[in-house]
Design a protein around this motif. Structure first.
Motif, mmCIF file in Angstrom:
data_model
loop_
_atom_site.group_PDB
_atom_site.id
_atom_site.type_symbol
_atom_site.label_atom_id
_atom_site.label_comp_id
_atom_site.label_asym_id
_atom_site.label_seq_id
_atom_site.Cartn_x
_atom_site.Cartn_y
_atom_site.Cartn_z
ATOM 1 N N GLY A 1 1.156 -1.170 0.082
ATOM 2 C CA GLY A 1 -0.358 0.450 -0.368
ATOM 3 C C GLY A 1 1.179 1.427 0.481
ATOM 4 N N SER A 2 0.316 2.126 -0.626
ATOM 5 C CA SER A 2 1.400 3.876 -0.532
ATOM 6 C C SER A 2 0.353 3.942 1.066
ATOM 7 C CB SER A 2 0.337 3.995 -1.862
ATOM 8 O OG SER A 2 -1.497 5.229 -1.289
ATOM 9 N N PRO A 3 1.203 5.373 1.276
ATOM 10 C CA PRO A 3 1.832 5.795 2.927
ATOM 11 C C PRO A 3 0.224 5.818 3.133
ATOM 12 C CG PRO A 3 3.066 6.323 1.528
ATOM 13 C CD PRO A 3 2.330 5.621 0.691
ATOM 14 N N ALA A 4 -0.419 6.906 2.537
ATOM 15 C CA ALA A 4 -1.810 7.062 2.514
ATOM 16 C C ALA A 4 -2.665 6.059 2.466
ATOM 17 C CB ALA A 4 -2.667 8.099 1.249
ATOM 18 N N VAL A 5 -2.681 5.513 2.363
ATOM 19 C CA VAL A 5 -2.980 3.832 2.276
ATOM 20 C C VAL A 5 -3.022 2.917 3.418
ATOM 21 C CG1 VAL A 5 -3.991 1.745 1.416
ATOM 22 C CG2 VAL A 5 -4.380 3.040 -0.307
ATOM 23 N N VAL A 6 -1.665 3.141 3.637
ATOM 24 C CA VAL A 6 -0.943 2.514 5.066
ATOM 25 C C VAL A 6 -1.825 2.382 6.363
ATOM 26 C CG1 VAL A 6 0.838 1.991 6.619
ATOM 27 C CG2 VAL A 6 0.654 1.233 4.126
ATOM 28 N N ASP A 7 -1.565 4.057 6.231
ATOM 29 C CA ASP A 7 -2.747 5.170 7.277
ATOM 30 C C ASP A 7 -3.619 4.655 7.497
ATOM 31 O OD1 ASP A 7 0.407 6.013 7.956
ATOM 32 O OD2 ASP A 7 -0.615 8.250 6.617
ATOM 33 N N ALA A 8 -4.928 5.006 6.161
ATOM 34 C CA ALA A 8 -5.646 4.929 6.538
ATOM 35 C C ALA A 8 -6.413 3.652 7.498
ATOM 36 C CB ALA A 8 -6.484 4.663 5.428
ATOM 37 N N ALA A 9 -5.385 2.701 6.519
ATOM 38 C CA ALA A 9 -5.683 0.845 7.479
ATOM 39 C C ALA A 9 -5.571 1.238 9.347
ATOM 40 C CB ALA A 9 -4.764 -0.449 6.983
ATOM 41 N N ALA A 10 -4.344 1.832 9.513
ATOM 42 C CA ALA A 10 -3.642 1.897 10.726
ATOM 43 C C ALA A 10 -5.106 2.674 11.740
ATOM 44 C CB ALA A 10 -2.451 2.864 11.256
ATOM 45 N N ARG A 11 -6.051 3.822 11.002
ATOM 46 C CA ARG A 11 -6.711 4.240 11.762
ATOM 47 C C ARG A 11 -8.111 3.424 12.047
ATOM 48 N NH1 ARG A 11 -8.708 9.825 8.723
ATOM 49 N NH2 ARG A 11 -10.148 9.615 10.829
ATOM 50 N N VAL A 12 -7.944 2.300 10.438
ATOM 51 C CA VAL A 12 -9.707 1.111 11.039
ATOM 52 C C VAL A 12 -9.259 0.239 11.943
ATOM 53 C CG1 VAL A 12 -10.239 -0.652 10.251
ATOM 54 C CG2 VAL A 12 -10.583 0.850 8.606
ATOM 55 N N ASP A 13 -7.481 0.213 12.329
ATOM 56 C CA ASP A 13 -6.521 -0.491 13.035
ATOM 57 C C ASP A 13 -7.008 -0.560 14.921
ATOM 58 O OD1 ASP A 13 -5.989 -3.742 14.050
ATOM 59 O OD2 ASP A 13 -3.622 -2.015 14.773
#
Length: 175
Positions: free
Chosen positions: A86-98
């Motif tokens: 994932g791109s950094p923005a996508v990874v950050d968004a997944a981290a928010r879900v987590d």
């Protein structure tokens, strides 16, 4: 210059140009295939995050209501995959879900959430984080995509109850 040399130079030049074309074409094809492969992997990883976040949300509800265990392994695999592709923005968004799962899960797994209102607040936080992830992923995969306003497998927007409006009630405020 003799005609034989001219023919030789022309032939060598033609062969060299053909080789350069073949090499350039091969490099472009290889690059295109790598780009396509990477995009496919990113789409699959994003799809896994959406699917697993839905599964975890439903599992948390079952844990609270029925005492069912929550299997976090598929969610963690999906997170690990998005971290890889994932791109950094996508990874950050997944981290928010987590992060929302971490914040909300304990009260439902231990079955100590006091009421449906607690579930509703947690559900709304989970769905907001999932929607943010979905919109971030859509933007990364195809910048022309429009933003969504509702996540899949979520509570539909609450309809307004039919019936007479109270006196003095007009159109709802546009806030």
């Amino acid at each position: 210059m003799s005609p034989d040399w001219a023919t030789t130079i022309t032939t060598v030049g033609g062969v060299a140009a053909a080789l350069i074309g073949v090499v350039a074409g091969s490099l472009l094809t290889s690059r295109s295939e790598r780009t396509h492969w990477a995009r496919d992997k990113q789409i699959a990883a994003c799809s896994a995050i959406v699917a697993e976040s839905t599964r975890i949300q439903l599992a948390l509800r079952r844990a609270w209501k029925l005492g069912d265990p929550v299997d976090w392994v598929p969610w963690n695999v999906a997170l690990g995959t998005i971290w890889l592709v994932g791109s950094p923005a996508v990874v950050d968004a997944a981290a928010r879900v987590d992060e929302v799962f971490w914040d909300c899960s304990d009260q439902f797994i231990r079955q100590v959430a006091p009421d449906e209102q607690s579930w509703g607040e947690a559900r709304d936080r989970m769905e907001t984080a999932r929607l943010h992830f979905i919109n971030t992923a859509r933007l990364h995969i195809d910048p022309q995509r429009s933003r969504l306003t509702q996540v899949p497998v979520s509570r539909p927007p609450q309809p307004r109850l039919a019936g007479p409006e109270p006196e003095g009630a007009g159109a709802p405020d546009a806030a």
